[in-house]
Design an enzyme around this catalytic site. Structure first.
Site, mmCIF file in Angstrom:
data_model
loop_
_atom_site.group_PDB
_atom_site.id
_atom_site.type_symbol
_atom_site.label_atom_id
_atom_site.label_comp_id
_atom_site.label_asym_id
_atom_site.label_seq_id
_atom_site.Cartn_x
_atom_site.Cartn_y
_atom_site.Cartn_z
ATOM 1 N N HIS A 132 3.584 2.369 -23.912
ATOM 2 C CA HIS A 132 3.164 2.156 -25.302
ATOM 3 C C HIS A 132 3.488 0.699 -25.640
ATOM 4 O O HIS A 132 4.657 0.347 -25.847
ATOM 5 C CB HIS A 132 3.923 3.107 -26.220
ATOM 6 C CG HIS A 132 3.389 3.169 -27.618
ATOM 7 N ND1 HIS A 132 3.001 2.054 -28.332
ATOM 8 C CD2 HIS A 132 3.181 4.226 -28.458
ATOM 9 C CE1 HIS A 132 2.584 2.413 -29.519
ATOM 10 N NE2 HIS A 132 2.669 3.721 -29.622
ATOM 11 N N GLY A 181 8.584 0.721 -30.903
ATOM 12 C CA GLY A 181 9.822 0.052 -31.279
ATOM 13 C C GLY A 181 9.597 -1.339 -31.822
ATOM 14 O O GLY A 181 8.925 -1.542 -32.831
ATOM 15 N N ASP A 216 10.395 8.491 -28.916
ATOM 16 C CA ASP A 216 10.308 9.950 -28.979
ATOM 17 C C ASP A 216 8.907 10.422 -29.337
ATOM 18 O O ASP A 216 8.412 11.408 -28.783
ATOM 19 C CB ASP A 216 11.311 10.489 -30.005
ATOM 20 C CG ASP A 216 12.747 10.192 -29.620
ATOM 21 O OD1 ASP A 216 13.027 10.087 -28.411
ATOM 22 O OD2 ASP A 216 13.585 10.061 -30.529
ATOM 23 N N PHE A 228 6.616 10.136 -26.306
ATOM 24 C CA PHE A 228 6.885 11.225 -25.370
ATOM 25 C C PHE A 228 6.289 12.527 -25.886
ATOM 26 O O PHE A 228 5.729 13.320 -25.111
ATOM 27 C CB PHE A 228 8.390 11.379 -25.162
ATOM 28 C CG PHE A 228 8.764 12.595 -24.352
ATOM 29 C CD1 PHE A 228 8.547 12.617 -22.985
ATOM 30 C CD2 PHE A 228 9.314 13.712 -24.952
ATOM 31 C CE1 PHE A 228 8.882 13.734 -22.227
ATOM 32 C CE2 PHE A 228 9.645 14.833 -24.213
ATOM 33 C CZ PHE A 228 9.434 14.839 -22.840
#
Length: 616
Positions: A159, A163, A220, A223
């Site tokens: 990705h 973040g 998260d 995922f």
């Protein structure tokens, strides 16, 4: 220098090598690992000096590396080997440098101050003969390849904007680890939201079975996208009971809960069943695998016929050999911290190439029709860490408006939502279970035998070799497309449905502890990775200062954020939810999920991660 001895594949390999910055050593390679020592000498002065230097050598260099610590060996070109003042067969080497052929052994060690943090190590050895170096490298890789736990091929999703928008840089920082370990990778850098979901949902079984796992370089939510893409078409299981069915049964005071279920096993559809409160069906359930359903149990259930196997649909879950990996590059990375103990890309990459395995519970969340007249079909979603409504959903929804802020958006969104002090009307029903139940230890998967009683260990923390979590069994030599883990259920004749109704600031269900930098102990400190439970946390409407005090406890290590009168904490395997009036949104692993009526159930050890567990 003595010649190499032990050319047979099963024999130990030994000869003298030059250890960079140490000098000449006598090295041995066998099935246990790689070891070395200073050469023996008959000269009394050299023996005395060697004994003194052995002490210094031991303090600075590890003299033995086991194969579980080694992840690669790499042949290098002709070059310098730096020598130190150590005795050799020909006298003393006084710090001179020698040119020769070289090879490097790559391994890891745990940090002395942070045991969960793994540190890359590399020892360089040299020899005048190229063939000798090649023999050592090939023999090391022969031993490493014999470990069936280690992956040979992986599908990697990156990705790029997760973040702090450093997903690609994070992958570049660990890519060499996979290259050295000779792990074949197919790299996909996502181009849009939902890209990874679409790839995983549409990928053919024949391609998927060629990989040992899939790795997410992101947070998260990323995922979760990959997890849902894979499970949405390959996890065949009945739905949990709907909220209307459970609440209707409770309103009538009946111990019988009518549950309309459609079963999906290898393409077959099943039957309807009326299930009593002790979960005993009125009749045998057709085409239903009892190991796959945490809410129903039937010893008469008929298992699908393995002869009826479609070669085009050979990949399903649970799967005993396919694993998921996460290299942290998100804003929170709670799953990585909870499963490895640290938020470090290097540690995660090392645990992946070494083939570490940890089972993980997964929650199946079903959104039901908002009304009887609605044409909307039930929608299924999966969560690996947390499902939250109210405050937790509002924070994620607000943070989506300012993704440009990076991780700081959660602090901004959290403050903004807290100041609004919203609460929501809802009714929650949950399956009550006995907390004092005895759980099997790591070598005792079935209910027989001794285990650990939670009533005596109320705060047993999940860690490496956890005695509560389901055992992570190694995969077979050849992947079995019909085998599956036994998914334990914790309900029985003492289980019953309870409910809580009112205004809630938040409704949360923690599948794991959800440790992160903002909550060092997690949402629930003693939640486990694979015990088959959800931790339902209901925060009832309360004055703002009290809720702030709860949040402060959540952010403090050693504090208990659940020890408040306005907080309900229930350990359960399933729950239902109905909202009324003004609505919030659900947050599933950081992904938004709109639902007026919702049911959730947990599947014990449904997937496996490339992780060893936190080392606490």
């Amino acid at each position: 220098m003595n010649p190499v001895s032990g050319h047979g594949e099963g024999e130990a390999l030994s000869c003298n090598l030059f250890f960079d910055r140490v000098g000449e050593v006598s090295a041995t390679l066998n099935s246990d690992g790689f070891s070395w020592k200073l050469p023996e000498s008959n000269n009394e002065l050299e023996v005395c000096l060697s004994s003194c230097l052995q002490v210094k050598l031991s303090s600075k260099f590890q003299k033995e590396i086991t194969f579980p610590e080694i992840y690669a060996a790499e042949l290098m070109n002709w070059g310098l080997i730096h020598n130190s003042m150590l005795p050799s067969a020909g006298g003393f080497l006084l710090g001179s440098n020698s040119e020769m052929f070289r090879f490097v052994v790559h391994w890891y060690k745990k940090s002395k101050t942070k045991p969960s943090l793994w540190v890359q190590m590399a020892y360089t050895f040299g020899h005048k003969d190229l063939g000798t170096c090649e023999t050592w490298v090939n023999r090391i890789h022969c031993y490493l390849n014999s470990d069936i736990q280690r992956p040979k091929g992986l599908l990697v999703f990156v990705h790029p904007t997760s973040g702090k928008r450093n997903g690609c840089r994070t992958w570049e920082s660990v890519a060499s680890i996979f290259g050295r370990a000779r792990v074949r990778t197919r790299l996909i850098v996502t181009q849009r939201a939902g890209h990874a979901f679409d790839v995983m949902k549409s990928i053919s079984d024949r391609e998927l079975i060629s990989y040992d796992g899939v790795v997410a370089v992101g947070g998260d939510g990323f995922f979760n996208e990959i997890l849902n893409g894979l499970l949405s078409s390959r996890h065949k299981a009945p739905y949990p009971p709907s909220p209307a069915e459970v609440l209707h049964s409770l309103d009538n005071g009946s111990n019988r809960c009518p549950v309309k279920r459609e079963f999906f096993i290898n393409g077959h559809t099943g039957d309807y069943a009326y299930v009593s409160e002790d979960h005993t069906p009125d009749h045998a359930l057709l085409h239903h695998n009892e190991d796959s359903d945490p809410l129903l149990h039937s010893s008469d259930a008929i298992r699908p016929n393995s002869v009826d196997f479609d070669r085009d649909n050979m990949f399903s879950f649970p799967n005993p050999w396919f694993r998921f990996g996460i290299i942290p590059s998100g804003s929170t990375d709670a799953i990585v911290i909870s499963t490895t103990g640290t938020r470090d890309p290097i540690t995660s990459a090392l645990q992946i190439v070494l083939g570490k395995r940890k089972c993980l519970d997964i929650a199946q969340v079903v959104r039901w029709k908002a009304s009887a007249s609605s044409k909307e079909e039930p929608s299924v979603h999966y969560a690996a860490s947390f499902a939250g409504y109210g405050f937790y959903g509002d924070v994620v929804k607000e943070s989506e408006k300012c993704r440009w802020m990076g991780p700081a958006r959660y602090d901004y969104a959290g403050t903004k939502v807290f100041m609004k002090n919203r609460s929501y009307q809802a009714e929650v029903a949950f399956l009550d279970v006995q907390e004092s139940r005895v759980f099997p230890g790591p070598n005792c998967i079935q209910d027989s035998g001794e285990g650990i009683n939670l009533s005596k260990n109320p705060k047993l923390i999940c860690q490496v070799n956890c005695p509560i979590c389901i055992d992570a069994r190694p995969p077979p030599q050849v992947p079995s497309i019909h085998s599956s883990f036994k998914l334990s259920s914790h309900h029985g004749e003492n289980s019953r449905w309870l409910r809580s109704k009112g205004r809630f600031i938040s409704v949360g269900a923690a599948i794991i502890s959800c440790r992160n930098e903002r909550a060092p102990d997690g949402v629930v400190v003693d939640a486990h990775l694979a015990d088959g439970f959800l931790h339902l946390i209901l925060i009832k409407d309360c004055p703002r200062p009290l809720y702030l005090w709860h949040l402060i406890h959540l952010a403090r290590k050693g504090a208990d954020p659940l020890d408040f009168d306005f907080v309900e904490h229930h350990k359960t395997t399933a729950f239902t939810f109905i909202s009324s009036g003004e609505e919030s949104v659900w947050n599933l692993d950081g992904e938004l999920f709109q639902a007026h009526q919702l049911s959730a159930q947990v599947f014990r050890g449904l997937i496996s991660l490339f992780a060893s567990g936190p080392d606490v």
